[in-house]
Design an enzyme around this catalytic site. Structure first.
Site, PDB file in Angstrom:
ATOM      1  N   GLY A 220       0.724  -1.363  -0.055  1.00  0.00           N
ATOM      2  CA  GLY A 220      -0.009   0.281  -0.037  1.00  0.00           C
ATOM      3  C   GLY A 220       0.780   1.075   0.026  1.00  0.00           C
ATOM      4  O   GLY A 220       0.347   2.340   0.455  1.00  0.00           O
TER       5      GLY A 220
ATOM      6  N   HIS B 186       0.779 -39.702  -1.693  1.00  0.00           N
ATOM      7  CA  HIS B 186       2.186 -38.771  -1.688  1.00  0.00           C
ATOM      8  C   HIS B 186       1.575 -37.351  -0.552  1.00  0.00           C
ATOM      9  O   HIS B 186       2.096 -37.090   0.373  1.00  0.00           O
ATOM     10  CB  HIS B 186       2.436 -38.070  -3.006  1.00  0.00           C
ATOM     11  CG  HIS B 186       3.526 -37.058  -3.134  1.00  0.00           C
ATOM     12  ND1 HIS B 186       5.044 -37.307  -3.070  1.00  0.00           N
ATOM     13  CD2 HIS B 186       3.470 -35.777  -2.731  1.00  0.00           C
ATOM     14  CE1 HIS B 186       5.567 -36.114  -3.035  1.00  0.00           C
ATOM     15  NE2 HIS B 186       4.821 -35.194  -2.564  1.00  0.00           N
ATOM     16  N   GLU B 187       0.396 -37.028  -0.866  1.00  0.00           N
ATOM     17  CA  GLU B 187      -0.215 -35.857  -0.088  1.00  0.00           C
ATOM     18  C   GLU B 187      -0.228 -36.303   1.193  1.00  0.00           C
ATOM     19  O   GLU B 187      -0.427 -35.390   2.314  1.00  0.00           O
ATOM     20  CB  GLU B 187      -1.287 -35.302  -0.700  1.00  0.00           C
ATOM     21  CG  GLU B 187      -0.976 -34.629  -2.173  1.00  0.00           C
ATOM     22  CD  GLU B 187      -0.034 -33.604  -2.073  1.00  0.00           C
ATOM     23  OE1 GLU B 187       0.323 -32.944  -0.989  1.00  0.00           O
ATOM     24  OE2 GLU B 187       0.790 -33.469  -3.274  1.00  0.00           O
TER      25      GLU B 187
END
Length: 636
Positions: A201, A418-419
């Protein structure tokens, strides 16, 4: 639209006028007026071929033939006594005029093409000067003066950077009431540098300064100074500050000042660099021989490390205001600002969303709110519910879903185990970030994603935390090897990240047995803005020990993950089968599966309770078909 119509009309008129002039002056066109000698004119008159003539005061003769449409033109001698008598005898109609207008017409016809092109050239030059690319005003500044008609942004529209607002509020008060500070001998700061990561910002803060201060506000980008012509940048800097002096007191905002404020003497293009001349002029204008009282320069950059030291000294940029990534309270305020015009459902709690988005910048949160609104609109809802924010957060953090991607059952099963390995290790290993969500739906470039979210904002990382991260990264490869008896390329990115993390632990953070030393001095090219090489300032023996330490960190994490996967094989199988069925699991569901408890029913957002599915049964901890009977994950 009006500009397009004007352009079309201009070119149509230009083409028609050009064709008309070419038709008048084109070569080979038969003459409509033939100029002849006086003797030939008298011969034609005596033969009776002339019907009428006009005599002018300058002895010019213009007439017409009886049978030919071509007009004649001649000049009579000053004293020719028998001309009138002969013409009257042959019946020629004679008229007398003082001047000839045909001469002017002839001159205009001959000069028209030249005048036409001169006019076109003048028109184009004026167009280029007044607008467009400003071809003849290279040295003029391109700074835009913020008008009072534009929508103003105030500090009420800026959240998440309270300290920065306080610093800038003092400058605005100085502009409004300078006597308040000058009574004690204080002087107005000459420059303020806004520093922070992308999306925090900085530019919005500058626009808020313009809205709060009732003074002229000039806005320009750092790249607007440098052009293809030498000396343009310095000229534009002079013109910018000249405009500022005329409107003093005023604020001049330069966005991305690192485009012209980079360190001098590191150019790649030879001895003379246009950016250096622009920077030199900027240094002189900010604090040189002539004073610029009342002109405050506000600049923004996310690369303060590449700026020239002369630009950062007091007297030029007196203050350096840091605009950091917002904390949880700042994120809550930013979400409140961005959800003002969005109808929210009763179940939306902004504080919960803020706690679940650590590390998000203001731009990330604005994107999150926008994605949630788009998801709600796609579902034809009248308000945005909490599930929309959750789906938007997953989309922003993990990438968009690619459900259309065709994946075979074997690949889907491999991805699930795998996950599941990542999720199981993340849920059990100590000192790691809590598990957030695990999915086997392809997102971004990954076939599956396991997401962890820290409980709070982290600014320091301990050695135990980093070792746990390496173990979580190795969990997927361990699950593949233990349960599927194979190694796939799916762990490539995990191994790359783990190796890079271990290398930084050894070479940068001094967390290995080599001691608190840094190895490898980085060499940077200031205009490239990044590291292009790493200088090796250690011996071959030290290099071997560094490789050994990196290997030790990776192997320790691998063994830690393998022990968890082997010990909790039944839980990992349940997680993998649940992923194959549901595709997405959150942390609560993973913990239930680890504990062996049943999963709750799947609830679709907006679905009535009577249509919800019954609670599913506990998934059977069946082993993958690749394991032989009598074997167990512990022996695999």
């Amino acid at each position: 639209m009006n500009s397009t119509v004007k352009t079309v009309v201009f070119w149509v008129v230009l083409i028609v006028t050009g064709l008309a002039l070419w038709q008048v002056a084109r070569p080979g066109m038969p003459d409509r007026e033939r100029e002849i000698s006086f003797s030939e004119f008298m011969n034609q008159a005596e033969q009776g071929n002339v019907s009428q003539i006009t005599l002018y005061a300058d002895n010019e003769i213009r007439g017409e033939y009886k049978k030919d449409a071509v007009r004649l033109k001649s000049v009579a001698p000053p004293d020719y006594p028998d001309m009138i008598k002969i013409l009257r005898e042959k019946g020629v109609v004679i008229s007398v005029k003082e001047t000839s207008s045909a001469a002017w017409v002839s001159w205009v016809v001959q000069a028209a093409p030249i005048l036409f092109f001169i006019g076109i050239w003048i028109f184009m030059m004026r167009q280029m000067q007044s607008g467009g690319n400003k071809a003849l005003s290279f040295g003029k500044s391109r700074a835009r003066l913020l008008s009072s008609q534009q929508k103003k942004i105030t500090f009420k529209d800026v959240a998440g950077a309270d300290e920065a607002k306080e610093e800038l509020q003092e400058i605005i008060e100085f502009l409004r009431d300078p006597q308040k500070f000058q009574k004690l001998g204080g002087r107005i700061p000459k420059g303020v540098l806004l520093v922070g990561p992308p999306g925090t910002g900085k530019t919005l803060m500058a626009r808020a300064i313009a809205g709060e201060a009732n003074v002229p506000f000039f806005s320009i980008s750092g790249s607007d100074f440098v052009e293809m012509f030498v000396g343009v940048g310095a000229s534009r800097v002079r013109d910018l500050f000249d405009q500022g002096k005329k409107h003093a007191p005023c604020i001049v905002f330069i966005d991305e000042i690192d485009a012209v404020g980079r360190h001098r003497g590191a150019g790649l293009g030879g001895g003379h660099d246009e950016r250096e001349q622009t920077l030199n002029q900027l240094l002189v204008e900010m604090d040189g021989f002539e004073s610029n009282e009342g002109v405050i320069l506000v600049a923004a950059t996310n690369r303060p490390d590449v700026l020239d030291p002369a630009l950062l000294r007091p007297g030029r940029f007196d203050r350096r205001v840091v605009v950091p990534r917002p904390d949880v309270n700042g994120r809550t305020g930013i979400l409140q600002v961005h959800t003002k015009k969005i109808p929210l459902a009763e179940d939306v709690i902004l504080n919960v969303i803020a706690r679940g988005t650590p590390g998000f910048s203001g731009a990330d949160l604005a994107n999150l709110v926008n994605e949630a609104a788009l998801l709600a609109a796609r579902a034809a809802r009248k308000s945005v519910i909490m599930a929309d924010f959750e789906r938007a957060k997953d989309k922003v953090m993990m990438g968009a879903e690619r459900r259309s991607m065709i994946i075979s059952e074997d690949e889907k099963k491999t991805t699930a185990f795998h996950e599941a390995g990542h999720a199981l290790v993340a849920a059990i290993v100590p000192n790691s970030d809590p598990l957030h969500k695990v999915t086997i739906i392809p997102r971004g470039m990954a076939l599956g994603v396991t997401m962890q979210l820290p409980e709070d904002d982290k600014h320091n990382y301990s050695k135990d935390y980093l070792e746990s991260r390496i173990a979580v990264m190795m969990g997927g490869r361990c699950a593949e090897e233990v349960f599927l008896k194979q190694s796939t390329t799916g762990a490539g990115n995990d191994i790359e990240q783990a190796t890079e993390l271990a290398r930084r632990m050894v070479c940068e953070w001094g967390m290995s047995e080599l001691g608190p030393l840094t190895y490898g001095a980085k060499e940077e090219q200031i205009f490239l803005g990044r590291e292009i090489s790493q200088h090796r300032d250690y011996s071959e023996e030290t290099a071997i020990r560094i490789d050994q330490e990196i290997r030790r960190f990776i192997n320790d994490g691998y063994e830690k993950a393998k022990a968890i996967v082997t010990e909790k094989g039944d839980a990992l199988t349940r997680i993998a089968e649940a992923l194959l069925e549901r595709e997405v699991l959150d942390a609560r569901e993973v913990n239930l599966l680890i504990a062996g408890e049943p999963l709750p029913a799947v609830v679709t957002p907006g679905q009535p309770p009577e249509e919800r599915r019954e609670t599913q049964k506990v998934l059977k901890p069946e082993l993958p078909p690749r394991l032989a009977e009598g074997d167990s994950p512990a022996h695999a």
